[in-house]
Design a protein around this motif. Structure first.
Motif, PDB file in Angstrom:
ATOM      1  N   VAL A 128       0.808  -1.254  -0.159  1.00  0.00           N
ATOM      2  CA  VAL A 128      -0.045   0.070  -0.132  1.00  0.00           C
ATOM      3  C   VAL A 128       1.026   1.178  -0.185  1.00  0.00           C
ATOM      4  O   VAL A 128       0.597   2.365  -0.579  1.00  0.00           O
ATOM      5  CB  VAL A 128      -1.010  -0.053   1.181  1.00  0.00           C
ATOM      6  N   ALA A 129       1.771   1.215   0.820  1.00  0.00           N
ATOM      7  CA  ALA A 129       2.797   2.360   0.911  1.00  0.00           C
ATOM      8  C   ALA A 129       3.464   2.600  -0.498  1.00  0.00           C
ATOM      9  O   ALA A 129       3.717   3.839  -0.952  1.00  0.00           O
ATOM     10  CB  ALA A 129       4.022   2.200   1.845  1.00  0.00           C
ATOM     11  N   GLN A 130       3.833   1.425  -1.123  1.00  0.00           N
ATOM     12  CA  GLN A 130       4.506   1.911  -2.337  1.00  0.00           C
ATOM     13  C   GLN A 130       3.499   2.378  -3.602  1.00  0.00           C
ATOM     14  O   GLN A 130       3.921   3.321  -4.247  1.00  0.00           O
ATOM     15  CB  GLN A 130       4.875   0.520  -3.050  1.00  0.00           C
ATOM     16  N   LYS A 131       2.352   2.029  -3.483  1.00  0.00           N
ATOM     17  CA  LYS A 131       1.312   2.315  -4.388  1.00  0.00           C
ATOM     18  C   LYS A 131       0.911   4.012  -4.208  1.00  0.00           C
ATOM     19  O   LYS A 131       0.550   4.731  -4.957  1.00  0.00           O
ATOM     20  CB  LYS A 131      -0.134   1.656  -4.374  1.00  0.00           C
ATOM     21  N   VAL A 132       0.914   4.379  -2.637  1.00  0.00           N
ATOM     22  CA  VAL A 132       0.503   5.707  -2.362  1.00  0.00           C
ATOM     23  C   VAL A 132       1.674   6.681  -2.844  1.00  0.00           C
ATOM     24  O   VAL A 132       1.432   7.561  -3.336  1.00  0.00           O
ATOM     25  CB  VAL A 132       0.427   5.700  -0.646  1.00  0.00           C
ATOM     26  N   LEU A 133       2.938   6.091  -2.906  1.00  0.00           N
ATOM     27  CA  LEU A 133       4.135   6.779  -3.184  1.00  0.00           C
ATOM     28  C   LEU A 133       3.742   7.109  -4.643  1.00  0.00           C
ATOM     29  O   LEU A 133       4.262   8.276  -5.070  1.00  0.00           O
ATOM     30  CB  LEU A 133       5.398   6.071  -2.876  1.00  0.00           C
ATOM     31  N   THR A 134       3.536   6.163  -5.557  1.00  0.00           N
ATOM     32  CA  THR A 134       3.174   6.233  -6.764  1.00  0.00           C
ATOM     33  C   THR A 134       2.340   7.207  -7.210  1.00  0.00           C
ATOM     34  O   THR A 134       2.346   7.948  -8.170  1.00  0.00           O
ATOM     35  CB  THR A 134       3.005   4.851  -7.458  1.00  0.00           C
ATOM     36  N   LEU A 135       1.060   7.168  -6.615  1.00  0.00           N
ATOM     37  CA  LEU A 135      -0.066   8.062  -6.847  1.00  0.00           C
ATOM     38  C   LEU A 135      -0.212   9.360  -6.329  1.00  0.00           C
ATOM     39  O   LEU A 135      -0.924   9.964  -6.846  1.00  0.00           O
ATOM     40  CB  LEU A 135      -1.354   6.904  -6.417  1.00  0.00           C
ATOM     41  N   SER A 136       0.428   9.629  -5.165  1.00  0.00           N
ATOM     42  CA  SER A 136       0.356  10.757  -4.389  1.00  0.00           C
ATOM     43  C   SER A 136       0.765  11.900  -5.146  1.00  0.00           C
ATOM     44  O   SER A 136       1.769  12.051  -5.660  1.00  0.00           O
ATOM     45  CB  SER A 136       0.941  10.719  -3.110  1.00  0.00           C
ATOM     46  N   PRO A 137      -0.028  13.120  -5.247  1.00  0.00           N
ATOM     47  CA  PRO A 137       0.430  14.241  -5.727  1.00  0.00           C
ATOM     48  C   PRO A 137       0.858  15.023  -4.625  1.00  0.00           C
ATOM     49  O   PRO A 137       1.605  16.258  -4.874  1.00  0.00           O
ATOM     50  CB  PRO A 137      -0.980  14.990  -6.042  1.00  0.00           C
ATOM     51  N   VAL A 138       1.025  14.686  -3.393  1.00  0.00           N
ATOM     52  CA  VAL A 138       1.735  15.525  -2.390  1.00  0.00           C
ATOM     53  C   VAL A 138       2.894  14.825  -1.592  1.00  0.00           C
ATOM     54  O   VAL A 138       2.794  13.308  -2.067  1.00  0.00           O
ATOM     55  CB  VAL A 138       0.744  15.752  -1.063  1.00  0.00           C
ATOM     56  N   ALA A 139       3.555  15.231  -0.854  1.00  0.00           N
ATOM     57  CA  ALA A 139       4.723  14.341  -0.429  1.00  0.00           C
ATOM     58  C   ALA A 139       4.378  13.312   0.524  1.00  0.00           C
ATOM     59  O   ALA A 139       3.153  13.428   1.221  1.00  0.00           O
ATOM     60  CB  ALA A 139       5.555  15.576   0.775  1.00  0.00           C
ATOM     61  N   VAL A 140       5.146  12.312   0.720  1.00  0.00           N
ATOM     62  CA  VAL A 140       4.693  11.028   1.384  1.00  0.00           C
ATOM     63  C   VAL A 140       5.928  10.807   2.037  1.00  0.00           C
ATOM     64  O   VAL A 140       6.979  10.507   1.724  1.00  0.00           O
ATOM     65  CB  VAL A 140       4.515   9.799   0.532  1.00  0.00           C
ATOM     66  N   LEU A 141       5.630  10.605   3.582  1.00  0.00           N
ATOM     67  CA  LEU A 141       6.737  10.139   4.610  1.00  0.00           C
ATOM     68  C   LEU A 141       6.361   8.691   4.792  1.00  0.00           C
ATOM     69  O   LEU A 141       5.409   8.493   5.625  1.00  0.00           O
ATOM     70  CB  LEU A 141       6.985  11.027   5.701  1.00  0.00           C
ATOM     71  N   ILE A 142       7.189   7.822   4.703  1.00  0.00           N
ATOM     72  CA  ILE A 142       7.190   6.417   5.001  1.00  0.00           C
ATOM     73  C   ILE A 142       7.941   5.982   6.301  1.00  0.00           C
ATOM     74  O   ILE A 142       9.180   6.293   6.171  1.00  0.00           O
ATOM     75  CB  ILE A 142       7.540   5.448   4.066  1.00  0.00           C
ATOM     76  N   VAL A 143       7.434   5.549   7.128  1.00  0.00           N
ATOM     77  CA  VAL A 143       8.183   5.409   8.368  1.00  0.00           C
ATOM     78  C   VAL A 143       8.230   3.829   8.730  1.00  0.00           C
ATOM     79  O   VAL A 143       7.190   2.850   8.549  1.00  0.00           O
ATOM     80  CB  VAL A 143       7.386   5.743   9.744  1.00  0.00           C
ATOM     81  N   LYS A 144       9.458   3.425   8.764  1.00  0.00           N
ATOM     82  CA  LYS A 144       9.592   1.819   8.760  1.00  0.00           C
ATOM     83  C   LYS A 144       9.406   1.190  10.104  1.00  0.00           C
ATOM     84  O   LYS A 144       9.473   1.835  11.155  1.00  0.00           O
ATOM     85  CB  LYS A 144      11.071   1.301   8.263  1.00  0.00           C
TER      86      LYS A 144
END
Length: 144
Positions: A128-144
């Motif tokens: 889901v995180a990868q898909k959000v990164l690909t589709l998002s028009p805004v900055a995305v911060l992923i926390v591991k």
């Protein structure tokens, strides 16, 4: 810099860790935190004929997890004095639902956890995180 932060949650330990980061960022920037949880009303697994009981169990468990995730985020936000909104979405495809909610709410940052799936799990289940990164028009911060 950030006025509205979107935090997708599934109630997991990874999401709880990301929530701490989201609350801290919202506090630092004076932003509103919107926590969202997505429930897929028709899961990708097919229930056999007469599987209404299994579907009802799935929906009940999904609703409970969504409410717990939102409640955890609400508690952390309130303790930090951060303006908070919680929302449960019932949509197929959590990544698309998260991105659509970011657009609709005017979010300028998405902060979310990564389950860190690798290998076959990542291929079959996707990220889901990868898909959000690909589709998002805004900055995305992923926390591991």
């Amino acid at each position: 810099m950030f006025q509205r932060i979107l935090f997708p949650t599934d109630g997991s330990a990874t999401a709880l860790k990301a929530c701490g980061v989201a609350v801290d960022m919202a506090r630092r920037y004076g932003a509103t935190l919107q926590a969202v949880s997505v429930i897929d009303p028709v899961p990708f697994v097919a229930f056999p004929e007469g599987g209404g009981e299994a579907l009802a169990y799935y929906l009940e468990a999904a609703e409970q997890a969504a409410n717990e995730g939102i409640a955890q985020a609400r508690q952390q936000a309130e303790e930090a004095g951060v303006p908070f909104e919680g929302l449960i979405l019932r949509e197929h495809g959590p990544a698309v639902a998260v991105v659509e909610q970011a657009r609709a709410s005017g979010a300028d940052l998405i902060i979310m956890g990564s389950h860190g799936r690798r290998g076959l799990d990542a291929v079959i289940l996707g990220s889901v995180a990868q898909k959000v990164l690909t589709l998002s028009p805004v900055a995305v911060l992923i926390v591991k």
